[in-house]
Write a protein that holds these residues in place. Structure first.
Motif, mmCIF file in Angstrom:
data_model
loop_
_atom_site.group_PDB
_atom_site.id
_atom_site.type_symbol
_atom_site.label_atom_id
_atom_site.label_comp_id
_atom_site.label_asym_id
_atom_site.label_seq_id
_atom_site.Cartn_x
_atom_site.Cartn_y
_atom_site.Cartn_z
ATOM 1 N N UNK A 25 0.783 -0.857 -0.310
ATOM 2 C CA UNK A 25 0.073 0.238 -0.598
ATOM 3 C C UNK A 25 0.580 0.884 -0.275
ATOM 4 N N UNK A 26 -0.030 2.010 -0.717
ATOM 5 C CA UNK A 26 1.709 3.469 -0.276
ATOM 6 C C UNK A 26 1.154 4.687 0.334
ATOM 7 N N UNK A 27 2.234 5.050 1.464
ATOM 8 C CA UNK A 27 1.737 5.463 2.971
ATOM 9 C C UNK A 27 1.206 7.352 2.272
ATOM 10 N N UNK A 28 0.186 7.967 2.409
ATOM 11 C CA UNK A 28 -0.901 9.093 1.898
ATOM 12 C C UNK A 28 -0.504 10.249 2.560
ATOM 13 N N UNK A 29 0.837 9.750 4.010
ATOM 14 C CA UNK A 29 0.422 11.435 4.431
ATOM 15 C C UNK A 29 2.140 11.149 5.408
ATOM 16 N N UNK A 30 2.854 12.552 5.542
ATOM 17 C CA UNK A 30 3.791 12.237 6.002
ATOM 18 C C UNK A 30 3.482 11.807 7.480
ATOM 19 N N UNK A 31 4.313 10.996 8.422
ATOM 20 C CA UNK A 31 4.658 10.711 9.549
ATOM 21 C C UNK A 31 6.103 9.523 10.136
ATOM 22 N N UNK A 32 5.453 9.007 11.447
ATOM 23 C CA UNK A 32 6.377 8.208 12.374
ATOM 24 C C UNK A 32 6.361 7.051 12.564
ATOM 25 N N UNK A 33 7.185 5.772 12.093
ATOM 26 C CA UNK A 33 7.362 4.493 12.219
ATOM 27 C C UNK A 33 7.094 3.938 13.675
ATOM 28 N N UNK A 81 13.173 2.058 11.021
ATOM 29 C CA UNK A 81 13.421 2.105 11.985
ATOM 30 C C UNK A 81 11.893 2.289 13.141
ATOM 31 N N UNK A 82 11.785 1.492 14.107
ATOM 32 C CA UNK A 82 10.465 2.922 14.978
ATOM 33 C C UNK A 82 11.464 4.433 15.278
ATOM 34 N N UNK A 83 10.173 5.255 14.851
ATOM 35 C CA UNK A 83 10.907 6.036 15.116
ATOM 36 C C UNK A 83 11.487 6.989 13.979
ATOM 37 N N UNK A 84 11.125 6.777 13.148
ATOM 38 C CA UNK A 84 11.835 7.128 12.166
ATOM 39 C C UNK A 84 10.944 7.737 11.034
ATOM 40 N N UNK A 126 2.060 3.528 11.918
ATOM 41 C CA UNK A 126 2.754 4.719 12.149
ATOM 42 C C UNK A 126 1.364 5.853 12.515
ATOM 43 N N UNK A 127 2.567 6.934 12.890
ATOM 44 C CA UNK A 127 1.440 8.463 13.808
ATOM 45 C C UNK A 127 1.951 9.325 12.471
ATOM 46 N N UNK A 128 0.440 9.617 12.359
ATOM 47 C CA UNK A 128 0.369 11.251 11.412
ATOM 48 C C UNK A 128 1.466 12.210 11.786
ATOM 49 N N UNK A 129 2.038 12.618 11.432
ATOM 50 C CA UNK A 129 2.651 14.527 11.347
ATOM 51 C C UNK A 129 1.571 15.631 10.652
ATOM 52 N N UNK A 130 1.542 15.225 9.616
ATOM 53 C CA UNK A 130 0.562 16.454 9.238
ATOM 54 C C UNK A 130 -0.641 15.382 8.343
ATOM 55 N N UNK A 131 -1.512 16.863 7.387
ATOM 56 C CA UNK A 131 -2.587 16.489 7.315
ATOM 57 C C UNK A 131 -2.224 16.350 5.865
ATOM 58 N N UNK A 132 -3.464 15.601 5.287
ATOM 59 C CA UNK A 132 -3.109 14.997 3.761
ATOM 60 C C UNK A 132 -2.929 15.825 2.662
ATOM 61 N N UNK A 133 -3.104 16.894 2.689
ATOM 62 C CA UNK A 133 -2.464 18.067 1.888
ATOM 63 C C UNK A 133 -1.389 19.183 2.413
ATOM 64 N N UNK A 134 -1.121 19.099 3.325
ATOM 65 C CA UNK A 134 -0.089 19.211 4.130
ATOM 66 C C UNK A 134 1.714 18.250 3.759
ATOM 67 N N UNK A 135 1.240 17.107 3.273
ATOM 68 C CA UNK A 135 2.194 15.715 3.205
ATOM 69 C C UNK A 135 3.504 16.623 2.184
ATOM 70 N N UNK A 136 3.914 15.932 1.881
ATOM 71 C CA UNK A 136 5.019 15.973 1.117
ATOM 72 C C UNK A 136 5.297 15.482 -0.277
ATOM 73 N N UNK A 137 4.046 14.617 -0.677
ATOM 74 C CA UNK A 137 3.571 13.967 -1.828
ATOM 75 C C UNK A 137 2.909 14.564 -2.180
ATOM 76 N N UNK A 138 1.288 15.903 -1.301
ATOM 77 C CA UNK A 138 0.760 16.590 -2.300
ATOM 78 C C UNK A 138 1.660 18.496 -2.005
ATOM 79 N N UNK A 139 2.483 18.342 -2.173
ATOM 80 C CA UNK A 139 3.463 19.377 -1.827
ATOM 81 C C UNK A 139 3.903 19.280 -3.133
ATOM 82 N N UNK A 140 4.666 18.130 -3.498
ATOM 83 C CA UNK A 140 5.274 18.302 -5.434
ATOM 84 C C UNK A 140 4.796 18.271 -5.815
ATOM 85 N N UNK A 141 2.875 17.431 -5.861
ATOM 86 C CA UNK A 141 2.304 17.581 -6.484
ATOM 87 C C UNK A 141 1.748 19.285 -6.820
#
Length: 650
Positions: free
Chosen positions: A211-219, A240-243, A258-273
């Motif tokens: 599966x694709x990871x949809x938001x930035x976050x912490x392992x 590793x856990x914490x990365x 994982x724990x989300x560190x941002x919302x969907x539209x603020x993720x690194x991929x959405x910023x690239x888009x």
């Protein structure tokens, strides 16, 4: 100064975008760029500017506005089209005057939005031409003795709405990769499934294998992650856990928590888009000319229709309304307005598919005319991570590696690769004439390049050297051969030693090169060339060169400022992508020229026919046919643009 980004629904042509631009500028916006294909606008305003005033002004024009992406609403467009098709057939049948009038009235009621935009929101683009054409036929039918035109009015409502329905579907296809219609689902740790845009910071998520990871976050557990979308590295990495993990990455291992560190539209991929989407909002020089024509198009058509009416009043007064409505209905600013933006949207989409972020679409029309391609060496023509040898003690190497760990340059990455025992430094480091300096209260370090080595000094005493091996970047040789086949001038400009630069130039068969060049000297050399140029580089020392060249190309792994100054970003560290740019841009520019020819030729020849100039040889168009041709002209431009997908795939 600040920027406001608004998502705007309801735009369907360049005149809609122009009306929003004008409203924004009247409200005090410094600059306004509106993209009617991707449905958003960007506005530069003063810091104390009230964004609510701007939103209200745009809503007053009849558009839906939001600071967040607007979900598509069910407008029952398909149902409305079915009813309009039935009404068109019924008015075509020769019913009584009253029955035909009633059916046509229902059809016009179903098309109330055209009238609403013209009367209440002052939309004087295509909407005005449609409203005038429908109304002239409808009201003239009350006074016509021999023939009524209720069918023409009804059919115009149907065919224009059908054309727009198909056109909108095609526009969605053009942006299908960058801005997919459907927001994907994501699973919470509680097994609850939500839309990705409903995720909040600190939500715990479950990502299954593949599966694709949809938001930035912490392992939250160890995982195997493929980050090729963001980093360009196709090899899966152990996390590793914490990365930290990036959106767009793929889970190649077991179930990831994982724990989300941002919302969907603020993720690194959405910023690239967003970077890609912003490019479609920048105007080509050719588009500025088309934009000016589009602004005055409706006024010009109304003048032509008036002249046509006056002329036919004296020739045959019974045909005045026939020809006036024909002129109004066949004229199409949309085809003209779509000619360039549609191709740019598809071009950006295709670049994104090839893992290229196009930030400046001016490259599309200019890349063929570029005379000179200038390359940085380290991390561009050579691999960013190189093998090293050194004769330093462990403590000295640890100090040097810790200093280099503060840098974002391929040489630094080569030194720190596979080393993780860094010191906690609190001094300052700076680059001067290609020499890296570090100072704190207890130590002064100097790392100086010399031929193939980095000479290391501590407190002015020589402590050893680090040797780096040149390794050619993937497909560098193929790209250089391709550029030479096009007659392009190739230059290497590097801060590295003479031996390394000469050795690389021989491997790539490049005759022009500069070595031991400082960042300022790089920019000066480019200025002195006096030719149109592209600079390809990725380091902090390349920023001035990227600014000085006509266009800059960098990599997603590059220094943040270098990425910001580049006109195109390669998400993979593969130079063959520049060759792919040539292919995409060549096809795209051809489509732009084809679309402009279709638009101008269609309007010129169509209006001439609609005016009745060729009526003597019985060659003329009725209003219903004109309405059909109006929609067809836009569809031809749209579908001609969509052929880019097929042509580049083959």
């Amino acid at each position: 100064m600040k920027n406001i980004k608004l998502f705007i629904n309801g735009m369907h042509c360049v005149n809609c975008a122009n009306s929003i631009k004008q409203a924004a500028l009247k409200q005090g916006a410094l600059t306004a760029n509106v993209d009617f294909i991707n449905k958003f606008g960007e506005f530069s305003v003063d810091d104390d500017f009230d964004s609510e005033k701007l939103i209200f002004a745009i809503k007053k024009l009849g558009f839906e506005v939001s600071l967040d992406k607007i979900k598509a609403k069910n407008t029952y467009e398909g149902t409305r089209l079915v009813f309009l098709a039935i009404f068109s057939v019924l008015t075509f049948i020769d019913f009584s005057f009253f029955t035909s009038c009633l059916i046509a009235s229902f059809a016009i009621l179903l098309s109330y939005d055209f009238y609403k935009r013209v009367i209440f929101h002052k939309s004087y683009g295509m909407d005005l031409l449609v409203v005038l054409g429908i109304s002239i036929n409808y009201f003239y039918s009350f006074f016509s003795i021999h023939h009524h035109f209720f069918f023409e009015s009804t059919f115009v409502c149907f065919v224009i709405r059908l054309g727009k329905f198909i056109e909108n579907k095609a526009k969605a296809k053009a942006n299908s990769l960058i801005a997919p219609n459907e927001i994907p689902n994501i699973t919470l740790a509680s097994s609850k499934i939500l839309k990705a845009n409903e995720i909040s910071i600190n939500d715990e998520l479950i990502i299954k294998n593949g599966e694709e990871i949809l938001v930035d976050g912490i392992c939250l557990n160890d995982a195997l992650i493929n980050e090729s979308v963001i980093s360009g590295e196709s090899v899966s990495l152990i996390k590793k856990a914490g990365d930290f993990i990036y959106a767009g990455s793929i889970n190649d291992g077991e179930v990831l928590r994982m724990r989300a560190s941002c919302e969907y539209y603020e993720s690194s991929l959405e910023k690239l888009k967003d970077e890609a989407m912003k490019a479609s909002n920048k105007e080509l020089k050719a588009f500025k000319m088309v934009d000016k024509i589009s602004r005055y198009f409706v006024l010009i058509i109304c003048i032509i229709a008036s002249i046509t009416g006056i002329a036919w009043y004296f020739i045959d007064s019974s045909k005045v309304f026939f020809y006036v409505s024909s002129v109004l209905l066949i004229s199409c600013p949309c085809a003209l307005g779509l000619a360039i933006p549609m191709v740019i949207a598809i071009c950006i989409n295709l670049c994104f598919k090839e893992k290229i972020i196009l930030k400046n679409p001016e490259l599309i029309s200019s890349i063929k005319d570029i005379e000179c391609f200038i390359f940085d060496k380290t991390g561009t023509l050579t691999n960013d991570i190189q093998a090293i040898k050194h004769d330093l003690s462990y403590d000295d190497f640890r100090l040097i590696a810790s200093i280099e760990n503060l840098q974002n340059h391929p040489i630094a990455k080569s030194i720190t690769n596979n080393f993780n025992d860094f010191l906690a430094l609190n001094g300052k480091s700076y680059l001067q004439d290609n020499v890296l300096h570090y100072e704190d209260e207890s130590v002064k370090v100097r790392i100086e390049p010399l031929e193939n080595d980095l000479m290391c000094y501590k407190n002015d005493g020589f402590i050893g050297k680090i040797t780096l091996e040149n390794e050619l970047n993937k497909n560098a040789k193929e790209l250089i051969e391709f550029l030479k086949s096009l007659g392009k001038r190739i230059i290497i400009i590097s801060g590295d030693s003479k031996n390394k630069v000469v050795d690389l130039a021989k491997k790539l068969n490049i005759d022009e090169y500069y070595y031991r060049v400082s960042p300022v000297q790089k920019a000066e050399i480019i200025s002195q060339l006096g030719v149109s140029s592209v600079f390809v580089g990725d380091g902090a020392n390349d920023i001035k060169a990227l600014r000085k060249a006509n266009f800059g190309i960098s990599f997603s792994k590059a220094n943040a400022i270098a990425k910001n100054k580049a006109d195109a970003l390669l998400l993979e560290n593969d130079l063959i992508k520049i060759k792919k740019l040539f292919e995409i841009f060549d096809k795209s520019y051809s489509k732009i020229k084809q679309n402009l020819f279709i638009s101008f030729f269609y309007n010129f020849f169509g209006i001439a026919l609609a005016c009745g100039i060729f009526s003597e040889i019985n060659l003329h168009l009725n209003p219903a046919l004109c309405a059909m041709l109006m929609s067809i002209s836009s569809l031809i431009v749209v579908f001609n643009s969509l052929l880019l997908f097929k042509e580049l795939k083959s």
